[in-house]
Write a protein that holds these residues in place. Structure first.
Motif, PDB file in Angstrom:
ATOM      1  N   GLN A   1       0.750  -1.273   0.014  1.00  0.00           N
ATOM      2  CA  GLN A   1      -0.022   0.011   0.033  1.00  0.00           C
ATOM      3  C   GLN A   1       0.683   1.063  -0.004  1.00  0.00           C
ATOM      4  O   GLN A   1       2.108   1.334   0.469  1.00  0.00           O
ATOM      5  CB  GLN A   1      -0.799  -0.130   1.251  1.00  0.00           C
ATOM      6  CG  GLN A   1      -2.051  -1.265   1.301  1.00  0.00           C
ATOM      7  CD  GLN A   1      -3.079  -0.895   0.193  1.00  0.00           C
ATOM      8  OE1 GLN A   1      -3.340   0.266  -0.085  1.00  0.00           O
ATOM      9  NE2 GLN A   1      -3.498  -1.826  -0.216  1.00  0.00           N
ATOM     10  N   GLN A   3       0.360   5.414   0.771  1.00  0.00           N
ATOM     11  CA  GLN A   3      -0.372   6.581   1.322  1.00  0.00           C
ATOM     12  C   GLN A   3       0.342   7.885   0.747  1.00  0.00           C
ATOM     13  O   GLN A   3       1.553   8.106   0.645  1.00  0.00           O
ATOM     14  CB  GLN A   3      -0.315   6.641   2.691  1.00  0.00           C
ATOM     15  CG  GLN A   3      -0.998   5.344   3.435  1.00  0.00           C
ATOM     16  CD  GLN A   3      -0.310   4.118   3.473  1.00  0.00           C
ATOM     17  OE1 GLN A   3       1.171   4.333   3.629  1.00  0.00           O
ATOM     18  NE2 GLN A   3      -0.632   2.906   3.387  1.00  0.00           N
ATOM     19  N   VAL A   5      -0.532  12.119   0.704  1.00  0.00           N
ATOM     20  CA  VAL A   5      -1.014  13.207   1.581  1.00  0.00           C
ATOM     21  C   VAL A   5      -0.608  14.386   0.501  1.00  0.00           C
ATOM     22  O   VAL A   5       0.387  14.800   0.599  1.00  0.00           O
ATOM     23  CB  VAL A   5      -0.421  13.298   2.712  1.00  0.00           C
ATOM     24  CG1 VAL A   5      -1.216  14.453   3.603  1.00  0.00           C
ATOM     25  CG2 VAL A   5      -0.746  12.011   3.715  1.00  0.00           C
ATOM     26  N   CYS A  22       2.801  16.573  -2.404  1.00  0.00           N
ATOM     27  CA  CYS A  22       2.209  15.496  -2.191  1.00  0.00           C
ATOM     28  C   CYS A  22       3.398  14.311  -1.475  1.00  0.00           C
ATOM     29  O   CYS A  22       4.270  14.122  -2.500  1.00  0.00           O
ATOM     30  CB  CYS A  22       1.815  14.610  -3.462  1.00  0.00           C
ATOM     31  SG  CYS A  22       1.007  13.015  -3.210  1.00  0.00           S
ATOM     32  N   ALA A  24       4.495  10.962  -0.166  1.00  0.00           N
ATOM     33  CA  ALA A  24       4.241   9.235  -0.217  1.00  0.00           C
ATOM     34  C   ALA A  24       4.858   8.562   0.909  1.00  0.00           C
ATOM     35  O   ALA A  24       5.972   8.989   1.280  1.00  0.00           O
ATOM     36  CB  ALA A  24       4.486   8.870  -1.573  1.00  0.00           C
ATOM     37  N   SER A  25       3.954   7.748   1.449  1.00  0.00           N
ATOM     38  CA  SER A  25       4.781   6.790   2.656  1.00  0.00           C
ATOM     39  C   SER A  25       4.267   5.287   2.109  1.00  0.00           C
ATOM     40  O   SER A  25       3.417   5.289   1.390  1.00  0.00           O
ATOM     41  CB  SER A  25       4.210   7.102   3.667  1.00  0.00           C
ATOM     42  OG  SER A  25       2.955   7.195   4.005  1.00  0.00           O
ATOM     43  N   GLY A  26       4.759   4.560   2.814  1.00  0.00           N
ATOM     44  CA  GLY A  26       4.390   3.032   2.512  1.00  0.00           C
ATOM     45  C   GLY A  26       5.341   2.231   1.700  1.00  0.00           C
ATOM     46  O   GLY A  26       6.609   2.668   1.588  1.00  0.00           O
ATOM     47  N   THR A  28       6.532   2.453  -1.399  1.00  0.00           N
ATOM     48  CA  THR A  28       6.806   3.348  -2.559  1.00  0.00           C
ATOM     49  C   THR A  28       7.593   2.885  -3.679  1.00  0.00           C
ATOM     50  O   THR A  28       7.827   3.238  -4.791  1.00  0.00           O
ATOM     51  CB  THR A  28       7.009   4.496  -2.262  1.00  0.00           C
ATOM     52  OG1 THR A  28       8.200   4.470  -1.314  1.00  0.00           O
ATOM     53  CG2 THR A  28       6.005   5.216  -1.278  1.00  0.00           C
ATOM     54  N   TYR A 112      -3.296   4.457  -6.317  1.00  0.00           N
ATOM     55  CA  TYR A 112      -3.227   4.990  -4.959  1.00  0.00           C
ATOM     56  C   TYR A 112      -3.791   6.359  -5.260  1.00  0.00           C
ATOM     57  O   TYR A 112      -3.293   7.150  -6.062  1.00  0.00           O
ATOM     58  CB  TYR A 112      -2.151   4.880  -4.381  1.00  0.00           C
ATOM     59  CG  TYR A 112      -1.623   3.377  -4.393  1.00  0.00           C
ATOM     60  CD1 TYR A 112      -0.935   2.880  -4.889  1.00  0.00           C
ATOM     61  CD2 TYR A 112      -2.145   2.382  -3.141  1.00  0.00           C
ATOM     62  CE1 TYR A 112      -0.148   1.371  -4.988  1.00  0.00           C
ATOM     63  CE2 TYR A 112      -1.861   1.201  -3.117  1.00  0.00           C
ATOM     64  CZ  TYR A 112      -1.072   0.733  -3.981  1.00  0.00           C
ATOM     65  OH  TYR A 112      -0.600  -0.673  -3.893  1.00  0.00           O
ATOM     66  N   GLY A 114      -4.565  10.354  -3.084  1.00  0.00           N
ATOM     67  CA  GLY A 114      -4.642  11.117  -1.866  1.00  0.00           C
ATOM     68  C   GLY A 114      -6.053  11.602  -1.495  1.00  0.00           C
ATOM     69  O   GLY A 114      -7.004  11.370  -2.508  1.00  0.00           O
ATOM     70  N   GLN A 115      -6.090  12.239  -0.410  1.00  0.00           N
ATOM     71  CA  GLN A 115      -7.493  12.962  -0.029  1.00  0.00           C
ATOM     72  C   GLN A 115      -7.610  14.255  -0.961  1.00  0.00           C
ATOM     73  O   GLN A 115      -9.202  14.538  -0.876  1.00  0.00           O
ATOM     74  CB  GLN A 115      -7.514  13.203   1.427  1.00  0.00           C
ATOM     75  CG  GLN A 115      -7.416  11.761   2.097  1.00  0.00           C
ATOM     76  CD  GLN A 115      -8.503  10.967   1.777  1.00  0.00           C
ATOM     77  OE1 GLN A 115      -9.966  11.226   1.989  1.00  0.00           O
ATOM     78  NE2 GLN A 115      -8.508   9.625   1.649  1.00  0.00           N
TER      79      GLN A 115
END
Length: 123
Positions: A1, A3, A5, A22, A24-26, A28, A112, A114-115
């Motif tokens: 996954q 994430q 933001v 933006c 990214a984490s997880g 990548t 994937y 973001g919000q």
């Protein structure tokens, strides 16, 4: 996954510039490319720009010459510099990432999201 933001949105005036970020984490490491999309009220999601693993970039005609996509690999951060903003640039801006080698200009290619961050351009 993965994430994602986004940050950097806000209220600006016509002609102003804005830089969206933006982070990214997880997991990548498998990302093939990343992109920016936007969606205005009552309209469909629109592709803005994308950048591939080898730094090839793509832009929508609506922002070509006014937008620059870039990334900081070490910080796992994607950027979108927007200049000469217009009222029609008002939208929620989304960052997206894809782990597949498909069309980097199509939303369905991205795995994937973001919000989103709101950008409002006041005339």
């Amino acid at each position: 996954q993965v994430q994602l933001v986004e940050s950097g949105g806000g209220l600006v005036q016509t002609g102003d510039s804005l830089r969206l970020s933006c982070t990214a984490s997880g997991r990548t490491s498998g990302t093939v490319y990343m992109g920016w999309f936007r969606q205005a009220p009552g309209k469909e999601r629109e592709f803005i720009a994308s950048i591939t693993w080898n730094d090839r970039t793509y832009y929508a005609d609506s922002v070509k010459g006014r937008a620059t996509i870039s990334r900081d690999i070490a910080k796992r951060t994607l950027f979108l510099q927007m200049n000469s903003l217009k009222a029609e640039d008002t939208a929620v801006y989304y960052c997206a990432a894809s782990a597949r080698y498909v069309d980097p200009t199509t939303g369905s290619s991205y795995d994937y999201w973001g919000q989103g961050t709101q950008v409002t351009v006041s005339s």
